[in-house]
Design a protein around this motif. Structure first.
Motif, short mmCIF file in Angstrom:
data_model
loop_
_atom_site.label_atom_id
_atom_site.label_comp_id
_atom_site.label_asym_id
_atom_site.label_seq_id
_atom_site.Cartn_x
_atom_site.Cartn_y
_atom_site.Cartn_z
N GLU A 497 0.86 -1.19 0.00
CA GLU A 497 0.00 0.00 0.00
C GLU A 497 0.89 1.24 0.00
OE1 GLU A 497 -3.35 2.32 2.74
OE2 GLU A 497 -2.76 0.25 3.24
N PHE A 498 0.68 2.11 -0.98
CA PHE A 498 1.49 3.32 -1.10
C PHE A 498 0.64 4.53 -0.71
CE2 PHE A 498 3.41 0.22 -4.04
CZ PHE A 498 4.63 0.10 -3.40
N THR A 499 1.04 5.13 0.39
CA THR A 499 0.19 6.14 1.03
C THR A 499 0.08 7.43 0.23
OG1 THR A 499 2.14 6.84 2.31
CG2 THR A 499 0.65 5.24 3.34
N ASP A 500 1.09 7.78 -0.55
CA ASP A 500 1.06 9.05 -1.28
C ASP A 500 0.22 8.98 -2.55
OD1 ASP A 500 3.10 7.27 -2.11
OD2 ASP A 500 3.98 8.85 -3.36
N THR A 501 0.19 7.81 -3.20
CA THR A 501 -0.55 7.68 -4.46
C THR A 501 -1.89 6.99 -4.27
OG1 THR A 501 0.38 5.53 -5.06
CG2 THR A 501 1.65 7.50 -5.69
N GLY A 502 -2.07 6.30 -3.14
CA GLY A 502 -3.29 5.55 -2.92
C GLY A 502 -3.34 4.24 -3.68
N GLU A 503 -2.25 3.87 -4.33
CA GLU A 503 -2.23 2.63 -5.12
C GLU A 503 -1.90 1.43 -4.23
OE1 GLU A 503 -0.43 3.36 -9.35
OE2 GLU A 503 0.51 4.77 -7.97
N THR A 504 -2.47 0.29 -4.58
CA THR A 504 -2.18 -0.96 -3.87
C THR A 504 -1.85 -2.05 -4.88
OG1 THR A 504 -4.55 -1.49 -3.84
CG2 THR A 504 -3.64 -0.41 -1.88
N PHE A 505 -1.00 -2.97 -4.44
CA PHE A 505 -0.55 -4.06 -5.30
C PHE A 505 -0.40 -5.33 -4.48
CE2 PHE A 505 0.99 -0.14 -7.14
CZ PHE A 505 0.74 -0.28 -8.49
N GLU A 515 3.83 -13.12 -9.65
CA GLU A 515 2.64 -12.54 -10.27
C GLU A 515 2.32 -11.23 -9.57
OE1 GLU A 515 -2.09 -13.53 -11.18
OE2 GLU A 515 -0.91 -14.86 -9.87
N VAL A 516 2.35 -10.15 -10.34
CA VAL A 516 2.08 -8.82 -9.79
C VAL A 516 0.66 -8.42 -10.19
CG1 VAL A 516 2.79 -6.41 -9.75
CG2 VAL A 516 4.52 -8.22 -9.96
N THR A 517 -0.14 -8.05 -9.19
CA THR A 517 -1.53 -7.66 -9.45
C THR A 517 -1.81 -6.30 -8.84
OG1 THR A 517 -2.25 -8.84 -7.44
CG2 THR A 517 -2.36 -10.03 -9.53
N THR A 518 -2.73 -5.56 -9.44
CA THR A 518 -3.17 -4.31 -8.85
C THR A 518 -4.28 -4.61 -7.86
OG1 THR A 518 -4.72 -4.00 -10.68
CG2 THR A 518 -2.56 -2.95 -10.88
N GLY A 519 -4.36 -3.76 -6.83
CA GLY A 519 -5.33 -4.01 -5.78
C GLY A 519 -4.70 -4.79 -4.64
N PHE A 520 -5.25 -4.60 -3.45
CA PHE A 520 -4.69 -5.26 -2.27
C PHE A 520 -5.20 -6.70 -2.22
CE2 PHE A 520 -3.67 -5.56 2.33
CZ PHE A 520 -2.42 -4.95 2.29
N PRO A 521 -4.31 -7.68 -2.08
CA PRO A 521 -4.74 -9.08 -2.09
C PRO A 521 -5.53 -9.45 -0.83
CG PRO A 521 -2.40 -8.92 -1.59
CD PRO A 521 -2.84 -7.54 -1.95
N GLU A 522 -6.45 -10.36 -0.98
CA GLU A 522 -7.28 -10.77 0.16
C GLU A 522 -6.55 -11.75 1.07
OE1 GLU A 522 -11.03 -12.25 -1.15
OE2 GLU A 522 -11.64 -10.36 -2.09
N ASN A 523 -6.00 -12.78 0.52
CA ASN A 523 -5.33 -13.81 1.31
C ASN A 523 -3.83 -13.61 1.22
OD1 ASN A 523 -7.83 -15.18 1.89
ND2 ASN A 523 -7.78 -15.93 -0.24
#
Length: 575
Positions: A497-505, A515-523
């Motif tokens: 989670e990147f606090t300055d851009t609001g992006e999650t991976f 495997e790189v995905t956008t969005g915060f993973p659930e598990n």
């Protein structure tokens, strides 16, 4: 073919390629050189050339030219050199002409020698920066995903780590100012366009930006309709074009290049100001020059395709396709930069891929096994070594080089084979007309003696330039840094989670795959939260990850030790 000693020959402006303490510049090797290539250096004598009352071009200060267009209340800079140092030198010359602020910067394409000095010209003026819409993507791809290998191969192609006594020129400029500690500073494009053309007006200057794919797929040319002046970027320079770059490049669609040259011919410019080499004047001369240039490209393309359709292999086609005499004799089609044979190979591969059609090559022997068989055929390793030394002594440099490669595949510590290889590379360099080929031969000769090409100092770009690169590119680049052997038994998911851009991976390392995905993973197994610049600095090796984790600059949800172990899976490439 005649060769000249380098002593006393004009080599362009004085320059040094800075290296860190671990790298020492080699001494000049006192080689002879191709006479035509040496004479070609005159093309790059340093000079700011007045094109019109309001247009000047700086030639010979670095690999590329930089062009100043003066408007009513400001200026436009077209292409901005390859480094902070070369940009400063050109800017100092432009400042003698006008003190008007820079209102616009135009990138004709994404290559480093056109963009990496841009912050010097921009200064505090905050100009708009124009490019084609795909240029930012190309910048990010090269600088993030492919930078390690492109950097090393570019150092060889441009001779950037050779002594200046061994560098004749770079084919389209006197030198490329690049090396482990050379500073660069990029301003990213702020205004892009799509489609075929955009009309812009900056500081009262009316310009047309035309999409013109050629040497790069994002290339544009600048047309000044009121003055009939055309700035073609890298789609024309005084050399046979680089339809393939030996530093490594994706396939360049050469027929797109031809079509772009036809668009330029249709403008009927009266002055042509390339981003490499010197200007050309006169509508008739320019039209004929561009016609010859496009004809040369189309000839190589069409005759390669014809030979392919006749069932010839790529090696057979290379032997057959040469420019016809009326083109081969033109001074602006000499092979100072690109070469016809390299171009044939690229066109063949671009259409048909790596397989040449001969079933023998579907499953080639491993390099070592083939070398063992070669030695056995010669009567033993000692006999193969004798053949290699004899070939070198008799001037058969290419054959000596190939035999030496076989010997070194058997024993990398074979000193005689290593010396044969080095001497063969030097011999080929002396006769090579292409600056790219000469520089590559010479650099690999040094590497044969143990010279190492080190990756750039991580601090050679500014913090702002680093901050401006999208964090998504850094995350995607991690995929190709994964050490699959170390990660063979790993199965773990980490959230970012990147606090300055609001992006999650998320990154799921799964038995040798990341495997790189956008969005915060659930598990997930662990996660981290931080500013994107902090993570970029860690990945760029400007910041120690252990210190960042322990200090709280990176908020770890999980074990710090486990997170460091995870990061260690992404090993830097071998150099």
């Amino acid at each position: 073919m005649k060769y000249l000693s380098l002593a006393g020959i004009f080599l362009g402006s004085t320059f040094l390629f800075a290296c860190d303490d671990a790298v020492e510049l080699p001494k000049p090797q006192s080689l002879s050189a191709n006479e035509q290539l040496v004479a070609h250096s005159n093309e790059f004598r340093p000079e700011v050339i007045k094109i019109a009352d309001n247009i000047h071009v700086a030639v010979g200060y670095g690999l590329a030219n930089s062009i100043l267009i003066e408007g009513e209340d400001g200026t436009v800079i077209v292409d901005t050199m390859e480094s902070v140092e070369t940009a400063k030198k050109v800017k100092a010359e432009f400042d003698k002409i006008t003190d008007k602020p820079v209102k616009g910067i135009i990138y004709t394409h994404n290559h480093a020698d056109h963009i990496l000095g841009s912050a010097v010209f921009a200064g505090d003026d905050n100009p708009d920066v124009y490019s084609y819409e795909t240029t930012p993507e190309h910048i990010d791809h090269i600088l993030q995903v492919l930078r390690p290998t492109i950097y090393k191969r570019a150092m060889r192609q441009f001779g950037s780590l050779l002594s200046d006594g061994d560098v004749i020129n770079a084919g389209i400029g006197p030198f490329l100012d690049s090396g482990p500690t050379i500073k660069v500073d990029l301003v990213r494009p702020t205004k892009t366009f799509s489609g075929d053309m955009a009309e812009i007006e900056v500081a009262g200057i009316k310009m047309e930006l035309h999409f013109a794919p050629g040497e790069t797929p994002d290339q544009l040319f600048v047309w000044l309709p009121d003055q009939k002046i055309l700035l073609p970027g890298d789609n024309f320079y005084r050399s046979f074009p680089n339809l393939y770059a030996i530093r490594g490049t994706a396939y360049r669609d050469v027929m797109d290049w031809v079509k772009s040259l036809d668009k330029m011919r249709a403008m009927k410019p009266e002055i042509l100001v390339p981003s490499h080499t010197r200007p050309i004047y006169g509508e008739a001369e320019i039209f004929q020059t561009l016609t010859d240039y496009r004809d040369a490209i189309q000839f190589v393309h069409d005759q390669t395709i014809r030979a392919m359709n006749n069932g010839l292999t790529v090696d057979e086609i290379v032997e057959r396709v040469t420019l016809p005499p009326h083109l081969a004799e033109k001074p602006y089609l000499q092979e100072f930069y690109g070469r016809v044979d390299w171009s044939v190979r690229s066109i063949f591969s671009g259409y048909l891929g790596w397989f040449g059609g001969n079933a023998t090559n579907l499953q080639k022997l491993p390099k070592r096994q083939q070398a063992d068989y070669m030695a056995e055929l010669a009567g033993g390793i000692e006999k193969l070594r004798e053949q290699a030394t004899t070939a070198a002594a008799e001037g058969h440099a290419q054959w000596a080089l190939q035999l030496a490669d076989n010997l070194l595949a058997i024993d990398l510590q074979d000193n005689i084979a290593s010396d044969v290889r080095r001497q063969a590379l030097l011999s080929l360099a002396e006769s090579e007309i292409s600056a790219n080929g000469r520089n590559y031969y010479l650099t690999q000769a040094l590497e044969q003696d143990g010279f190492k090409i080190v990756q750039p100092d991580p601090f050679n770009i500014t913090a702002k330039m680093l901050a401006d690169f999208p964090i998504a590119q850094f995350m995607q680049a991690m995929r190709v840094s994964l050490d699959s052997d170390k990660a063979a038994d790993v199965d773990t998911v980490i959230g970012f989670e990147f606090t300055d851009t609001g992006e999650t991976f998320g990154i799921h390392v799964r038995k040798g795959i990341a495997e790189v995905t956008t969005g915060f993973p659930e598990n997930l197994d662990a996660s981290l939260k931080t500013d994107s610049l902090v993570w970029k600095e860690i990945l760029a090796k400007r910041r120690n990850p252990a210190v960042a984790f322990a200090s709280g600059d990176v908020d770890i949800n999980g074990s710090i030790i486990d997170m460091l172990a995870f990061l260690s899976l992404f090993a830097p490439p071998e150099t």
